[in-house]
Design a protein around this motif. Sequence first.
Motif, PDB file in Angstrom:
ATOM      1  N   ALA A   1       0.833  -1.212   0.000  1.00 15.76           N
ATOM      2  CA  ALA A   1       0.000   0.000   0.000  1.00 15.76           C
ATOM      3  C   ALA A   1       0.865   1.259   0.000  1.00 15.76           C
ATOM      4  CB  ALA A   1      -0.928  -0.007   1.212  1.00 15.76           C
ATOM      5  N   ASN A   2       1.959   1.233   0.758  1.00 14.35           N
ATOM      6  CA  ASN A   2       2.869   2.382   0.777  1.00 14.35           C
ATOM      7  C   ASN A   2       3.451   2.655  -0.589  1.00 14.35           C
ATOM      8  OD1 ASN A   2       3.644   4.024   3.129  1.00 14.35           O
ATOM      9  ND2 ASN A   2       3.582   2.034   4.121  1.00 14.35           N
TER      10      ASN A   2
ATOM     11  N   GLY B   1       2.074   2.135  -3.474  1.00 14.35           N
ATOM     12  CA  GLY B   1       1.048   2.826  -4.254  1.00 14.35           C
ATOM     13  C   GLY B   1       0.799   4.241  -3.780  1.00 14.35           C
ATOM     14  N   THR B   2       0.884   4.462  -2.467  1.00 10.02           N
ATOM     15  CA  THR B   2       0.657   5.806  -1.915  1.00 10.02           C
ATOM     16  C   THR B   2       1.756   6.769  -2.353  1.00 10.02           C
ATOM     17  OG1 THR B   2      -0.507   4.899  -0.007  1.00 10.02           O
ATOM     18  CG2 THR B   2       0.338   7.136   0.209  1.00 10.02           C
TER      19      THR B   2
ATOM     20  N   TRP C   1      -1.140   6.406  -6.525  1.00  5.38           N
ATOM     21  CA  TRP C   1      -1.988   5.517  -7.299  1.00  5.38           C
ATOM     22  C   TRP C   1      -3.226   5.179  -6.485  1.00  5.38           C
ATOM     23  CZ3 TRP C   1       2.671   2.013  -8.796  1.00  5.38           C
ATOM     24  CH2 TRP C   1       3.356   2.594  -9.865  1.00  5.38           C
TER      25      TRP C   1
ATOM     26  N   TRP D   1      -5.233   2.655  -6.489  1.00  2.18           N
ATOM     27  CA  TRP D   1      -5.392   1.277  -6.008  1.00  2.18           C
ATOM     28  C   TRP D   1      -4.791   1.067  -4.627  1.00  2.18           C
ATOM     29  CZ3 TRP D   1      -0.989  -1.089  -4.650  1.00  2.18           C
ATOM     30  CH2 TRP D   1       0.195  -0.804  -5.337  1.00  2.18           C
ATOM     31  N   SER D   2      -3.959   2.004  -4.161  1.00  2.00           N
ATOM     32  CA  SER D   2      -3.370   1.838  -2.826  1.00  2.00           C
ATOM     33  C   SER D   2      -4.430   1.881  -1.724  1.00  2.00           C
ATOM     34  CB  SER D   2      -2.301   2.904  -2.564  1.00  2.00           C
ATOM     35  OG  SER D   2      -2.859   4.208  -2.530  1.00  2.00           O
ATOM     36  N   TRP D   3      -5.518   2.616  -1.967  1.00  2.00           N
ATOM     37  CA  TRP D   3      -6.556   2.744  -0.936  1.00  2.00           C
ATOM     38  C   TRP D   3      -7.247   1.428  -0.609  1.00  2.00           C
ATOM     39  CZ3 TRP D   3      -6.489   6.766   2.093  1.00  2.00           C
ATOM     40  CH2 TRP D   3      -5.979   7.979   1.626  1.00  2.00           C
TER      41      TRP D   3
ATOM     42  N   TRP E   1      -5.025  -0.526   1.568  1.00  2.00           N
ATOM     43  CA  TRP E   1      -5.030  -0.020   2.948  1.00  2.00           C
ATOM     44  C   TRP E   1      -6.240  -0.544   3.716  1.00  2.00           C
ATOM     45  CZ3 TRP E   1      -0.974   1.266   5.267  1.00  2.00           C
ATOM     46  CH2 TRP E   1       0.040   2.025   4.673  1.00  2.00           C
TER      47      TRP E   1
ATOM     48  N   SER F   1     -10.245   5.676   4.123  1.00  2.00           N
ATOM     49  CA  SER F   1      -9.640   5.140   2.899  1.00  2.00           C
ATOM     50  C   SER F   1     -10.655   5.051   1.774  1.00  2.00           C
ATOM     51  CB  SER F   1      -9.021   3.764   3.170  1.00  2.00           C
ATOM     52  OG  SER F   1      -7.900   3.890   4.005  1.00  2.00           O
TER      53      SER F   1
ATOM     54  N   TRP G   1     -10.030   6.909  -1.605  1.00  4.36           N
ATOM     55  CA  TRP G   1     -10.059   6.156  -2.865  1.00  4.36           C
ATOM     56  C   TRP G   1     -10.983   6.828  -3.870  1.00  4.36           C
ATOM     57  CZ3 TRP G   1     -12.882   0.893  -3.656  1.00  4.36           C
ATOM     58  CH2 TRP G   1     -12.504   0.341  -4.868  1.00  4.36           C
TER      59      TRP G   1
END
Length: 191
Positions: A128-129, A131-132, A136, A138-140, A143, A173, A177
């Motif tokens: 997730a980090n 992507g953050t 991006w 999709w990271s949400w 998370w 989140s 998102w």
Amino acid sequence: MNLPPLVLDLAGGFCVLVSLYYLWSKSSTYWHWSNLSLLPYFLLFLSGGQWMLAGLQVTYLLFGVHGLYLWHLERRRARGEIRFNEPLWYGVTWAASLGIFAYTVAVTDFTVGWNWVQFTAVTLALVANFGTTRQWAWSWPVWIVVNAVQAVLFWQTGYWVLFALQFVLAGMSVVGWRAWRRDDARAVALA
């Protein structure tokens, strides 16, 4: 100085909530509040013997300092002011993060079943980090899964503020998102 776990839990939780408010808008203030939460959480996990979660806080600090500077570079690049070696910037941080992860895995006793839950939470948090830091969307959802796994772990360890915080973070989140997906759709429409 020996602070009670509840004090560390509350201090870290407050900083995380403030940081996420700024993350929604992709403000660099996010990184400052996020980094501020790391010391109380590091001390909390260290005192509880959760080595992987303590190590994750060190990794978060690495991501935090790196992410803050990277967002600055990416804004300057978007304005046409600079170019930078993006693979090198991301690669160095990921190599260091994976080294910290490998060390914490090595010192963790996996005969304790709950450490596998900790391993799952930390692994997903690293994804997730990634992507953050790249902003991006999709990271949400990743998370949200991290929050679900951590809620189970924090219930078991008796970190009640962190347990409750997982539900708040999951809800935040969902909002983040939706906001980032809306931003992505707007950017595609303008392109």
